[in-house]
Design a protein around this motif. Structure first.
Motif, short mmCIF file in Angstrom:
data_model
loop_
_atom_site.label_atom_id
_atom_site.label_comp_id
_atom_site.label_asym_id
_atom_site.label_seq_id
_atom_site.Cartn_x
_atom_site.Cartn_y
_atom_site.Cartn_z
N GLN A 226 0.69 -1.80 -0.16
CA GLN A 226 0.01 0.11 -0.17
C GLN A 226 0.46 1.07 -0.06
O GLN A 226 1.67 1.11 0.15
N ALA A 227 0.21 2.31 -0.60
CA ALA A 227 0.85 3.61 -0.40
C ALA A 227 0.65 4.34 0.68
O ALA A 227 -0.35 3.96 0.82
N GLN A 228 1.69 5.39 1.38
CA GLN A 228 1.63 5.98 2.48
C GLN A 228 1.52 7.18 2.51
O GLN A 228 2.33 7.66 2.38
N LEU A 229 0.37 7.88 3.03
CA LEU A 229 0.61 9.89 2.93
C LEU A 229 1.40 9.88 3.83
O LEU A 229 -0.25 9.99 5.40
N VAL A 230 2.36 10.99 3.84
CA VAL A 230 2.71 11.51 5.34
C VAL A 230 3.44 12.91 5.10
O VAL A 230 3.74 13.66 3.84
N ILE A 231 2.72 13.95 5.58
CA ILE A 231 2.82 15.35 5.32
C ILE A 231 3.56 15.83 5.82
O ILE A 231 3.89 15.90 7.07
N ASN B 144 5.99 9.43 0.40
CA ASN B 144 5.82 8.10 0.55
C ASN B 144 6.20 7.54 1.15
O ASN B 144 7.44 6.78 1.23
N GLU B 145 5.98 7.21 2.04
CA GLU B 145 6.32 5.94 3.38
C GLU B 145 6.21 4.77 3.10
O GLU B 145 5.71 3.62 4.01
N GLY B 146 5.44 4.02 1.95
CA GLY B 146 4.37 3.22 1.89
C GLY B 146 5.87 2.15 0.66
O GLY B 146 6.29 2.54 0.40
N GLU B 147 5.07 1.24 -0.14
CA GLU B 147 5.05 0.24 -0.25
C GLU B 147 4.93 0.49 -2.23
O GLU B 147 5.18 -0.31 -3.27
N LYS B 148 3.90 1.30 -2.11
CA LYS B 148 3.39 1.48 -3.71
C LYS B 148 3.29 2.89 -4.14
O LYS B 148 3.36 4.33 -3.11
N THR B 149 3.06 3.32 -5.84
CA THR B 149 3.10 3.88 -5.36
C THR B 149 2.15 5.43 -5.37
O THR B 149 1.08 4.85 -5.47
N LEU B 150 2.41 6.88 -4.90
CA LEU B 150 1.18 7.57 -4.23
C LEU B 150 0.91 8.25 -5.04
O LEU B 150 2.10 8.62 -5.68
N VAL B 151 -0.62 8.33 -4.92
CA VAL B 151 -1.03 9.14 -6.56
C VAL B 151 -1.87 9.98 -5.59
O VAL B 151 -3.02 9.69 -4.79
N GLY B 152 -2.16 11.42 -5.61
CA GLY B 152 -3.25 11.68 -5.63
C GLY B 152 -3.34 13.87 -5.77
O GLY B 152 -2.23 13.53 -7.10
N ARG B 153 -3.73 14.74 -4.66
CA ARG B 153 -4.47 15.62 -5.65
C ARG B 153 -4.87 16.89 -4.82
O ARG B 153 -5.54 16.25 -3.55
N LEU C 61 -7.76 20.32 0.98
CA LEU C 61 -7.92 18.97 0.94
C LEU C 61 -7.48 18.17 0.69
O LEU C 61 -7.10 18.06 -0.72
N ILE C 62 -5.85 16.74 1.21
CA ILE C 62 -5.08 16.25 -0.29
C ILE C 62 -5.52 15.03 0.60
O ILE C 62 -6.39 14.72 1.48
N ASN C 63 -6.59 14.48 -1.11
CA ASN C 63 -7.02 13.53 -1.15
C ASN C 63 -5.84 12.47 -1.86
O ASN C 63 -4.91 13.12 -2.86
N SER C 64 -5.95 10.90 -2.21
CA SER C 64 -4.40 10.32 -2.46
C SER C 64 -4.88 8.60 -1.77
O SER C 64 -5.85 8.66 -1.65
N ASN C 65 -4.36 7.84 -2.66
CA ASN C 65 -4.70 6.21 -2.38
C ASN C 65 -3.68 5.75 -1.31
O ASN C 65 -4.04 4.87 -0.91
N GLY C 66 -3.21 6.47 -0.76
CA GLY C 66 -2.44 5.96 0.58
C GLY C 66 -2.92 6.89 1.70
O GLY C 66 -2.30 6.58 2.70
N GLY C 67 -4.24 7.69 2.05
CA GLY C 67 -4.79 8.23 3.10
C GLY C 67 -5.12 9.81 2.18
O GLY C 67 -4.86 9.79 1.36
N SER C 68 -5.73 10.30 3.46
CA SER C 68 -6.52 12.14 3.39
C SER C 68 -6.04 13.07 4.88
O SER C 68 -6.20 11.75 5.18
N GLU C 69 -5.70 14.46 4.15
CA GLU C 69 -5.30 14.64 5.36
C GLU C 69 -5.70 16.61 5.11
O GLU C 69 -6.07 16.46 3.99
N THR C 70 -6.06 17.00 6.11
CA THR C 70 -6.74 18.28 5.72
C THR C 70 -5.09 19.33 6.08
O THR C 70 -4.48 19.08 7.00
N ILE C 71 -5.57 20.42 6.02
CA ILE C 71 -4.66 21.43 5.65
C ILE C 71 -5.18 22.93 6.26
O ILE C 71 -5.95 23.07 5.51
N GLY C 72 -4.35 23.53 7.08
CA GLY C 72 -5.08 24.33 7.68
C GLY C 72 -3.83 25.56 7.61
O GLY C 72 -2.81 25.29 6.69
N GLY C 73 -4.22 26.94 7.61
CA GLY C 73 -3.33 27.99 7.98
C GLY C 73 -3.26 29.41 8.13
O GLY C 73 -4.32 29.98 8.52
#
Length: 337
Positions: free
Chosen positions: A10-15, A43-52, A101-113
């Motif tokens: 799996q891919a793993q999203l880390v920000i 990407n701390e997973g073992e698969k390519t991380l793709v997102g937007r 909002l970060i969406n990917s095949n390795g999870g989702s995250e929200t960003i504030g500012g």
């Protein structure tokens, strides 16, 4: 012995951070090195991380918005405050907001500012004296002098005429004027009389042109429960265009919007409208956020991606101005900036 199947890669999203600090800003002169924040996506997973990265506010831009990261690698994304977004200097001062909002095949995250406004540097600019203002001063003086000269001559002529007119003639003219004014008052009905006749059932007739101008689109605030959801209304507009329902989409525009977009001489406006949208394959509505119901008209921040028929695509960030048509019980797009 039973051997359990190994887990599927799996891919793993880390920000790098969930809150972006844009620093100290002013409207006209942003501080050096401020107004920009960087986000690292790994990407701390073992698969390519793709997102937007999907922005949720209009006062921020991000480059690049998409990412494709191999295992163990990372990418850098730069967020910038838009200097031409007026809302970023009024409603977002000294505050934190949910901006992406970060969406990917390795999870989702929200960003504030957040950022800080420096009031000491927000000094209003003095409007320079324009050339036409300076040139208009002597012209105004000449006009005033001419008016004084004309009134002076008129006063002199009046005095001469008064001397040549006998007292009897003056009295006769005054009497005639007085009697004429009395006769005019007796022939005109007062306003109260017109109101009294209306109350008794003898209403004054209205020309057809007068009655046709009564039904006009009304502006906000409108009863929310009586009209479609504003964000869904905008999505339904682009959905109608995608389904080639051009006539339906055309009547979702106000008359003002129809004139602004498509009245270009001898060609029919609807034909110009249809010809343009046939060059667009479809429009992706990234987000549509209503700012407030209590303004006139209602403002909606909208992010769009145009997918053209020639294979190209482009992004657009607009402000939609929505009004309500009480006659048809629907919303209308009145302006797009």
């Amino acid at each position: 012995m039973y051997i359990q199947d190994p887990p599927f890669p799996q891919a793993q999203l880390v920000i790098s951070t969930r809150t972006l600090d844009f620093g100290i800003l002013t409207k006209d002169e942003p501080s050096e090195g401020h107004g920009i924040a960087t986000l690292i996506i790994a990407n701390e997973g073992e698969k390519t991380l793709v997102g937007r990265i999907a922005l949720q506010v209009a006062w921020v831009s991000v480059t690049p918005p998409d990412f494709r990261i191999n295992p163990g690698e990372s990418s850098e994304h730069v967020f910038r405050i838009r200097t031409n977004a007026e809302s970023s200097w009024t409603t977002h001062k000294l505050g934190s907001n949910f901006i992406a909002l970060i969406n990917s095949n390795g999870g989702s995250e929200t960003i504030g500012g957040f950022y800080y406004s420096d009031p000491s540097r927000n000094k209003p600019k003095k409007n320079p004296i324009k050339l036409w203002t300076i040139l208009s001063i002597p012209i105004a003086l000449v006009m005033i002098a001419g008016m004084i000269y004309f009134l002076s001559n008129a006063a002199k002529a009046s005095k001469v005429h008064t001397k040549l007119t006998s007292i009897a003639q003056i009295y006769t003219q005054a009497a005639q004027t007085y009697m004429a004014s009395i006769a005019a008052e007796t022939t005109l009905l007062p306003v109260s009389a017109v109101i009294d006749e209306t109350k008794t059932g003898e209403a004054p007739l209205l020309e057809p042109s007068a009655t046709s101008s009564i039904q006009q689109p009304t502006y906000t605030p409108w009863p929310v429960a009586s009209f479609p959801n504003v964000e869904e209304f905008i999505r339904s507009y682009y959905s109608a265009l995608q389904n080639d329902e051009y006539e339906k989409a055309w009547w979702m525009l106000s008359e003002k919007m129809q004139i602004a977009c498509c009245y270009q001489g001898g060609t029919l406006p609807f034909d110009i409208y249809t010809a343009y949208w046939k060059t667009v394959d479809y429009v992706e509505v990234v987000y549509a956020y209503l700012q407030a119901y209590d303004v006139n008209p209602a403002e909606v921040n909208v992010a769009l991606i145009y997918h053209n028929a020639d294979g190209t695509s482009e992004e657009a960030y607009n402000t939609f101005y929505i009004i309500a048509d009480a006659v048809r019980n629907t919303l209308l797009i009145d302006e797009i900036k």
